[in-house]
Every structure is written in C-alpha cells, then in structure tokens.
Motif scaffolding. Structure first.
Motif, short mmCIF file in Angstrom:
data_model
loop_
_atom_site.label_atom_id
_atom_site.label_comp_id
_atom_site.label_asym_id
_atom_site.label_seq_id
_atom_site.Cartn_x
_atom_site.Cartn_y
_atom_site.Cartn_z
N LYS A 4 0.84 -1.20 0.00
CA LYS A 4 0.00 0.00 0.00
C LYS A 4 0.88 1.25 0.00
CE LYS A 4 -3.68 -2.33 2.59
NZ LYS A 4 -4.38 -2.43 3.90
N GLN A 5 0.41 2.27 -0.70
CA GLN A 5 1.08 3.57 -0.70
C GLN A 5 0.42 4.47 0.35
OE1 GLN A 5 3.74 4.31 -2.40
NE2 GLN A 5 3.94 6.53 -2.24
N TYR A 6 1.23 5.23 1.07
CA TYR A 6 0.72 6.15 2.09
C TYR A 6 1.14 7.58 1.77
CZ TYR A 6 -0.78 2.23 4.92
OH TYR A 6 -1.44 1.10 5.36
N THR A 7 0.39 8.53 2.33
CA THR A 7 0.67 9.95 2.13
C THR A 7 0.60 10.67 3.47
OG1 THR A 7 0.04 11.93 0.86
CG2 THR A 7 -1.75 10.56 1.68
N ILE A 8 0.86 11.97 3.45
CA ILE A 8 0.92 12.85 4.63
C ILE A 8 2.09 12.43 5.52
CG2 ILE A 8 -0.33 13.93 6.52
CD1 ILE A 8 -2.94 13.23 5.15
N PHE A 9 3.28 12.72 5.04
CA PHE A 9 4.50 12.47 5.80
C PHE A 9 4.99 13.81 6.38
CE2 PHE A 9 4.31 8.60 3.34
CZ PHE A 9 4.73 7.65 4.27
N SER A 10 4.55 14.09 7.59
CA SER A 10 4.86 15.33 8.30
C SER A 10 6.18 15.14 9.04
CB SER A 10 3.73 15.64 9.27
OG SER A 10 4.06 16.66 10.16
N LEU A 11 7.26 14.98 8.30
CA LEU A 11 8.46 14.35 8.85
C LEU A 11 9.18 15.17 9.91
CD1 LEU A 11 9.50 12.80 5.49
CD2 LEU A 11 9.08 11.50 7.57
N TRP A 12 9.17 16.50 9.82
CA TRP A 12 9.80 17.30 10.88
C TRP A 12 9.09 17.08 12.21
CZ3 TRP A 12 8.31 21.48 14.05
CH2 TRP A 12 9.38 22.18 14.65
N TRP A 22 8.12 17.11 3.37
CA TRP A 22 6.76 17.14 3.96
C TRP A 22 5.81 16.86 2.81
CZ3 TRP A 22 1.97 17.24 5.29
CH2 TRP A 22 1.53 17.51 6.59
N GLU A 23 5.51 15.57 2.62
CA GLU A 23 4.71 15.14 1.46
C GLU A 23 3.23 15.19 1.80
OE1 GLU A 23 2.35 12.30 -0.88
OE2 GLU A 23 2.86 12.19 1.25
N LEU A 24 2.44 15.74 0.88
CA LEU A 24 0.99 15.86 1.07
C LEU A 24 0.26 15.52 -0.22
CD1 LEU A 24 -1.54 16.73 2.67
CD2 LEU A 24 -1.02 19.09 2.04
N MET A 25 -0.43 14.40 -0.22
CA MET A 25 -1.27 13.99 -1.35
C MET A 25 -0.50 13.99 -2.67
SD MET A 25 -4.01 13.45 0.39
CE MET A 25 -5.36 13.21 -0.77
N GLY A 26 0.72 13.43 -2.63
CA GLY A 26 1.53 13.32 -3.83
C GLY A 26 2.29 14.59 -4.17
N ASN A 27 2.27 15.58 -3.29
CA ASN A 27 2.96 16.85 -3.52
C ASN A 27 4.05 17.06 -2.48
OD1 ASN A 27 1.14 18.82 -5.51
ND2 ASN A 27 -0.05 17.24 -4.47
N GLU A 28 5.17 17.62 -2.91
CA GLU A 28 6.19 18.05 -1.97
C GLU A 28 5.87 19.49 -1.58
OE1 GLU A 28 8.17 18.24 0.58
OE2 GLU A 28 9.52 16.77 -0.34
#
Length: 580
Positions: free
Chosen positions: A357-365, A403-409
């Motif tokens: 599965k692919q995941y999104t919303i990587f709020s890495l900081w 900080w990836e959001l819905m396929g966007n950097e």
C-alpha cells in the motif's frame, strides 16, 4: 462517552510527548481486557491550538469523514474548531494537528428546504445560506464514529468509515424538502478548487472529482457515491446556475439531490487516481447498507490497534490522555493507494504499486523524533509500506520527501528527515530493499544546495545573515548526516562514512562557549548581535519555532560531545535544570 472538556486545548505535539514519555507496557493480552475505545476522546485537541478534527476514520485510513465549520483561519486547519457553532458540511479528507490547512474535499450537507440557484453569487457565498447551527450537547465522537444534530434542517447526522469509503446516515425529524448537497466548490483556508466534475449515472451512482491548489499545489480526489433511497429529482449547478445536465465540469460545482423519505444513507468511495478506483472503493469495501455493522467493524479495528499498548494505572484521566494520544498517532500517514494499487504521484502522474500500500501525509519534521520510532515498535507490519512510500516518492520525483501531502512536496519545515526514519527501520530489519538504492537516495537529499545546505557543506555552519533558521537547520542537518554515516558504516562505505561523520560534527560551529548556547554566526565568522536566548520570531530568526534555550540541546547523536561543549556533567545538569 465522557468528554474531557478541560483537555481540549492540548496540542497534538504535546500529546505525542505525553504518549512517548509516559509509562507503558507493550503486550498482546491483559488479565482484564477492558474496552480501550472508551478512553479515547476525539474532541481533545479540537480547541485551543490543537488543530485536530472529531470525525470518523479508520486507523491510517484514506477517509477522514468530519464536519467543517466553513471558517478560514489558523485554528481551523483541520476544518473544525470547538469554539464554532456552524457546520458547513461533512467532507471526506482532513489534516490532524498540522500548522497549515488544506483538504476538506467532497463536502456533503443535508438540507430540508428548497435549494435555489443564485446566479449573482455562486461558489461559497451561494452555499452559506444552507449551513446549519449545532450544539455540542447533541454532538458525539468516538473512534470510527461521529454524530451531531443539525438544528436548521432538523437532521440527525451519523458518520462512519471503512478505509477508503465514507458512510453517512441522515435522519430527518421533519420531512419538508429533504435534500443532500454535494459541494465540490467548498474551499477553506489555503485550499481553492480549480476544477470539478459531477455526473449522475442511469443506475443512480454519482461520480466525479475535485481538483484544487493550496498547500498541496496540485491535489485531485475522485469519488463514487450511492444513496440507499431513490432520488426523486436532482439539479447539477455550475457557478450558481442550474445546468439542466446529467454531467457538469466547472471550477465551482454542486449537486442537489432531492428525496421523499425521512432516513437517507449515503456511501462515498474515494481514489486519488481514477473514477474506476473510486467505484471499486464504493462497491468492494462496504457491501451492504447496515450502518451499525460498518461502525462496529471499524471500531473493532481501533480496539485492536489501541490494545497494542496497555498502561497500568487506575487514574481515568491518565488513560484518556494516553489513549487519545495513541489514537492521534494513527491519523497519519494516511492510506493513498486505491484497490487497483494506483495513486496520484508527484508531478501529477498516476503511479501504481503491487503487493503493498502507498501512504501519504509524511509530516516528517513533526514525526521523525517520536512517531516513526513508535511505529517500528508497535506497528512493525506497517513500517515496510511507509518506507516504500517514502522511497517511491524519491523514485518518482528525484528526492526524498520533506513534507509530502497527497503526492505533492510542500517543502515545509527543515531538515531531510526521511533519512532517520529510513535508517531506523533499516537497522531494525524492517526494510527489505536494495541498500545501495536507499543510500543513494539519502545521499542525494544531503547534497542539495537549497535551504542553506551549500553554506553548511562549504563553511561548516550556516550564516545567519544569509539564511533564516540557520541554527536549527544546521543542527538538524548534522543529526541527519550522522544517520547517513551510520548507514555508510553498515554498508562498509568508508569514504562516505568519514565525510558524513565530519558533517555530523558541524553543530560544534554554532556553539558559543561564552554564553553556553547554540547561536547564529555571521558570514564573517562573528556571532550575531544582539543575542537573547529567550527571543523567538517564529521562523524568521535563527531558530525554527523555538529559541536558543530549546534548540541548544538538539544534538541527539552526540550527547557526550554536547556535555563536553557545555563544560562537563555538572555544568550540563545545572543548565538542563535551568531550562526546566
């Protein structure tokens, strides 16, 4: 369930530290298996500056079905704030705990009066007259379930979800002109619709998409929906005008669906890749119209995940704080791939994956310090998909996400904190990928020239007169570089190990022995003046959302080296006590 009103103002990051630093026992079973759902209060964090939402979701699910107040503003980043008294609709995507707002896609609102086109306004202003007041006294939230009574249409609302499908139940207390509005033009905060489509099929299915720009510069979500009751009439609205058509495309689109019954149920399946993917979500995830059964199954999933940590305390409030915190760690990352294995990847391309599965919303900081290490301990089965999602973003875009959001950097916040997340999982044996591919991905992110990195590499520090947040950026780069060095050492890459080990010591170049703080240094090598260790200007001075007192401790990879800089154990302890 009980609502702990006194804790609504606790922000998400504080809750995370309570969770990680609290006393915990990881176990598969307990002598007395209590219902942990009863300790989760989704209203916590919806007040103050918490930025959470109270609506229904499944653990790490694609759908977050929750009310929106229709108010723009920093405290409405999630779409909802406890101080508000209006509900503008129930949309299917939300952010939890973020400092920027977006999403609130595919908004649905029940009304009980005629909905008339308004050619003079259109868009958001046109729909405001149908928004409804509500009272918290008639509002309930549990994991996987939300309900509220809308006062204007006199409608009882219930919401639940599967991973990719939202399930609505609307009970009208008075049947006057019951209708459901699909508002694809609804936009709040930084999000603005740029294109939308709505189509009514012969079998009653509704399909469409909403494209928008905002924090995510190019976001699209496709949907497919079905009602359990016959639609007696419908109107598709373009820019405030009744189109008279079966399909419309415009920047601002609404659909008005009229009924003659007092109870209406609705299922809305989502996909970021295609209408076909949304239809599969709709048809295959929820095979019936039994709302109670869907709610029960979603809550069983929540109970299973929450039971992975059991704490030993008789204090009810401690349990509420702990399990609500734990619940919030499962809001993101969020499922992104549909049942076809497809998702909206970087640069607007549809990507696909097999057997994962692919995941999104990587709020890495926000998450590299505590949330991701927690996942490796409590959700090890999830971690490979998370790491693959991060690395697939690199494969498609050329860089690891910030900080990836819905396929966007979004390039929000600082550091390249995909790296510690990847290295932690790799060292724990949770990543089964080509180590050389992983290492090159990390190295490429570290060799960029953006965000002061060129100064950091060439000068060993980041000049405060050339780059904002210079101290915070340098300290966090140093930690990330230490992680790269650890990976290089594991792979027996001697040259890279030495290079990144040296870079990991750059934090020393920002330490001022006279004041005992990490400080901003100018391009001429002198300390920036004046200096106040308590001063903070959000993100427009040398520190990122902090000050010298807070950031001077960020050397997690070389605590002994930091102790030595501060003059030994006694000085270190005294200064640490002074901080608190």
């Amino acid at each position: 369930m009980n609502k702990i009103y006194t804790m609504k103002n606790i922000p998400g990051w504080t809750m995370m530290w309570i969770l990680i630093s609290g006393f915990m026992i990881l176990s598969c079973s307990s002598p007395k298996e209590e219902n942990l759902l009863s300790y989760v209060d989704p209203f916590i964090g919806t007040g103050g500056h918490g930025h959470t939402f109270p609506g229904a979701s499944s653990p790490f699910g694609m759908v977050q079905l929750s009310p929106d107040n229709g108010t723009s503003g920093w405290d409405w980043c999630s779409g909802y704030h406890y101080s508000d008294s209006i509900i503008a609709g129930f949309s299917h995507l939300h952010l939890s705990g973020t400092g920027i707002g977006d999403l609130a896609d595919i908004s649905v609102l029940p009304v009980n009066k005629p909905v008339l086109p308004d050619t003079s306004h259109g868009g958001l202003s046109y729909m405001k007259k149908y928004w409804s007041g509500f009272s918290h006294n008639t509002e309930t939230a549990e994991p996987g379930y939300y309900s509220v009574f809308l006062e204007d249409p006199q409608v009882e609302v219930e919401l639940t979800t599967s991973p990719r499908t939202g399930f609505h139940r609307y009970i009208f207390k008075e049947v006057k002109n019951p209708a459901i509005i699909f508002d694809l033009g609804f936009s709040i905060n930084w999000d603005q619709a740029t294109e939308a489509s709505l189509k009514v099929h012969e079998d009653g299915m509704i399909t469409g998409y909403r494209r928008s720009k905002g924090w995510a510069r190019d976001q699209i979500i496709y949907f497919a929906a079905m009602f359990d009751q016959p639609v007696i009439a419908y109107d598709l609205i373009e820019g405030g005008m009744n189109s008279g058509m079966q399909e419309v495309k415009n920047k601002v689109v609404q659909g008005i669906f009229q009924f003659s019954t007092d109870t209406i149920q609705l299922k809305v399946g989502l996909s970021s890749a295609s209408i076909d993917g949304a239809i599969r979500s709709l048809k295959e995830e929820i095979l019936h119209w039994n709302f109670s059964e869907v709610k029960m199954k979603t809550q069983e999933k929540w109970e299973k995940e929450l039971s992975k940590i059991r704490i030993q305390t008789t204090n009810y409030e401690d349990k509420v704080i702990f399990y609500t915190s734990f619940y919030h760690t499962m809001m993101a990352p969020a499922l992104f791939s549909d049942l076809n294995g497809e998702y909206h990847g970087p640069e607007g391309k549809v990507s696909s994956t097999q057997n994962r599965k692919q995941y999104t919303i990587f709020s890495l900081w926000d998450t590299f310090r505590a949330a991701h290490p927690l996942y490796t301990l409590v959700f090890p089965e999830l971690v490979p998909d998370l790491i693959n999602s991060i690395l697939s973003f690199y494969g498609e875009s050329g860089l690891l996400p910030v900080w990836e959001l819905m396929g966007n950097e979004t390039n929000t916040m600082i550091g390249y904190h995909s790296i510690p997340v990847i290295v932690d999982a790799f060292m724990k044996g949770l990543v089964d990928l080509d180590p050389e591919f992983i290492f090159q991905a990390m190295k490429r992110s570290a060799m960029q020239d953006r965000e002061g990195l060129i100064y950091y590499r060439d000068m060993g520090y980041i000049p405060a007169d050339l780059e904002n947040e210079s101290v915070s950026k340098a300290l966090e780069y140093a930690y990330d570089d230490w992680c790269i060095a650890a990976m290089a050492n594991k792979l027996e890459k001697k040259e890279e190990f030495e290079i990144f080990s040296l870079r990991a010591k750059n934090f020393r170049n920002h330490f001022d022995k006279e004041t005992g703080f990490m400080r901003g240094k100018l391009k001429n090598g002198k300390w920036k003046e004046p200096f106040d260790p308590l001063y903070s200007e959000h993100r427009f001075d040398e520190y990122t959302e902090g000050n010298a007192w807070q950031y001077s401790w960020f050397v997690p990879h070389d605590v002994s080296g930091l102790i030595a800089l501060m003059g030994g154990n006694e000085n270190f302890v005294t200064k640490l006590d002074s901080l608190f």
